[in-house]
Design a protein around this motif. Sequence first.
Motif, short mmCIF file in Angstrom:
data_model
loop_
_atom_site.label_atom_id
_atom_site.label_comp_id
_atom_site.label_asym_id
_atom_site.label_seq_id
_atom_site.Cartn_x
_atom_site.Cartn_y
_atom_site.Cartn_z
N GLU A 186 0.82 -1.21 0.00
CA GLU A 186 0.00 0.00 0.00
C GLU A 186 0.85 1.27 0.00
O GLU A 186 0.32 2.38 0.02
CB GLU A 186 -0.92 0.01 1.23
N LEU A 187 2.17 1.10 -0.03
CA LEU A 187 3.08 2.24 0.08
C LEU A 187 3.97 2.41 -1.14
O LEU A 187 5.01 3.07 -1.09
CB LEU A 187 3.97 2.06 1.33
N THR A 188 3.54 1.84 -2.25
CA THR A 188 4.37 1.82 -3.47
C THR A 188 4.84 3.20 -3.89
O THR A 188 5.98 3.38 -4.34
CB THR A 188 3.58 1.16 -4.61
N ILE A 221 25.15 -12.31 -4.94
CA ILE A 221 24.14 -12.05 -3.90
C ILE A 221 22.77 -12.13 -4.56
O ILE A 221 22.49 -11.37 -5.50
CB ILE A 221 24.36 -10.69 -3.23
N ILE A 222 21.95 -13.02 -4.07
CA ILE A 222 20.60 -13.21 -4.61
C ILE A 222 19.62 -12.70 -3.56
O ILE A 222 19.64 -13.14 -2.41
CB ILE A 222 20.35 -14.70 -4.94
N LEU A 223 18.78 -11.79 -3.96
CA LEU A 223 17.93 -11.04 -3.03
C LEU A 223 16.48 -11.23 -3.44
O LEU A 223 16.10 -10.95 -4.58
CB LEU A 223 18.34 -9.57 -3.08
N TRP A 224 15.65 -11.70 -2.47
CA TRP A 224 14.25 -11.95 -2.81
C TRP A 224 13.38 -11.86 -1.58
O TRP A 224 13.78 -11.34 -0.56
CB TRP A 224 14.12 -13.29 -3.52
N GLY A 225 12.15 -12.34 -1.67
CA GLY A 225 11.17 -12.23 -0.60
C GLY A 225 10.11 -11.21 -0.95
O GLY A 225 10.26 -10.41 -1.88
N GLY A 226 9.03 -11.22 -0.20
CA GLY A 226 7.89 -10.37 -0.50
C GLY A 226 8.22 -8.90 -0.61
O GLY A 226 7.72 -8.18 -1.48
N VAL A 227 9.09 -8.41 0.27
CA VAL A 227 9.46 -7.00 0.25
C VAL A 227 10.17 -6.65 -1.06
O VAL A 227 9.96 -5.57 -1.63
CB VAL A 227 10.34 -6.65 1.46
N MET A 228 10.98 -7.57 -1.58
CA MET A 228 11.76 -7.29 -2.79
C MET A 228 10.92 -7.38 -4.06
O MET A 228 11.44 -7.12 -5.14
CB MET A 228 12.96 -8.24 -2.87
N HIS A 229 9.65 -7.69 -3.94
CA HIS A 229 8.78 -7.61 -5.11
C HIS A 229 8.52 -6.15 -5.50
O HIS A 229 7.95 -5.88 -6.56
CB HIS A 229 7.46 -8.34 -4.84
N GLN A 230 8.93 -5.24 -4.65
CA GLN A 230 8.89 -3.81 -4.96
C GLN A 230 10.07 -3.52 -5.89
O GLN A 230 11.22 -3.35 -5.45
CB GLN A 230 9.01 -3.00 -3.67
N GLU A 231 9.81 -3.49 -7.20
CA GLU A 231 10.90 -3.49 -8.18
C GLU A 231 11.86 -2.32 -8.03
O GLU A 231 13.06 -2.44 -8.32
CB GLU A 231 10.32 -3.52 -9.60
N LYS A 232 11.36 -1.17 -7.60
CA LYS A 232 12.25 0.00 -7.49
C LYS A 232 13.35 -0.21 -6.45
O LYS A 232 14.34 0.52 -6.44
CB LYS A 232 11.43 1.25 -7.14
N LEU A 233 13.18 -1.21 -5.58
CA LEU A 233 14.14 -1.42 -4.51
C LEU A 233 15.50 -1.88 -5.02
O LEU A 233 16.54 -1.50 -4.47
CB LEU A 233 13.60 -2.45 -3.51
N PHE A 234 15.52 -2.72 -6.05
CA PHE A 234 16.79 -3.28 -6.50
C PHE A 234 17.82 -2.21 -6.87
O PHE A 234 18.95 -2.22 -6.34
CB PHE A 234 16.58 -4.27 -7.64
N PRO A 235 17.50 -1.27 -7.76
CA PRO A 235 18.51 -0.25 -8.07
C PRO A 235 18.86 0.63 -6.87
O PRO A 235 20.01 1.07 -6.74
CB PRO A 235 17.86 0.57 -9.20
N MET A 236 17.89 0.88 -6.00
CA MET A 236 18.17 1.68 -4.81
C MET A 236 19.14 0.96 -3.88
O MET A 236 20.08 1.56 -3.33
CB MET A 236 16.86 2.00 -4.08
#
Length: 288
Positions: free
Chosen positions: A195-197, A226-241
């Motif tokens: 809800e905070l996208t 390094i492989i990063l995942w989980g529900g929080v990481m479904h927020q795509e903008k997070l990876f480049p940040m």
Amino acid sequence: MLIGGIEAGGTKMICAVGDENGNIMDRVSFPTRQPKETFEDMIGYFRKWEIKALGIGCFGPLDLDKRSKTYGYITKTPKAGWEYCNIVGTFKEAFGIPVGFDTDVNGAVLGEVTWGAAKGLDSAIYITVGTGVGVGVYLNGGLLHGLVHPEAGHILLSRHPADPYEGKCPFHKNCMEGLAAGPAIEARWGKKGVELTDRDEVWELEAYYIAQAIMDYILVYSPQKIILWGGVMHQEKLFPMVREEVKRLLNGYVSHEAILDSIEDYIVSPALGEDPGIKGAIRLGVLA
């Protein structure tokens, strides 16, 4: 050869049958109820197949020391009813076959090392950021164990100067899980992450904490991927940040092209999509 796999979670149990090459032929999911009922569901499923071995990637903490009287047990877990549950013994008694056993995140990193984003490498870590934080560690060609097993989701982090939230973890408050997992996001901002996208400040803070932990893992484990995942990481903008924040925090100290020039290929999502855990469980069965 048919191999069974179980990705055992606190909410659901994913059971699958595949071959030694990681090809999944069938799968099913059962809710995680009390052990007796849950085991009946899973044993009933596997009785339909002539599996030759079984691998289990399980929520923990676990006893992975084969010299221990409680090897194969879930140990002191907050999951009601599952404390000191003999999960390996239950399946050995039911089927009389080899049973491979490790943490769910160690299973996931094993899947990615065998068939996924870290294939061909001898070191990698798998980080899942969701309801909790878990870290699977594969070093020098094998899964990392020790006194118990890695609990790197609970490393302590420096709180951001602008973050007044004390932390969600009942044990440590300002550990990675306490500051960055899904429940911490909801407690801090009053809404779930989905809800905070559109709130950039939410994800800038999240990137700060995740990157701080990754910096620590790079300095301690020196993984090749390094492989990063989980529900929080479904927020795509997070990876480049996260990638940019890792570079900022390291400040050039780890002088390697993987970080300096191609960090987008170093910190990545799973190549196996949502399947690292269950495919890794099958691999645990192969290696049992």
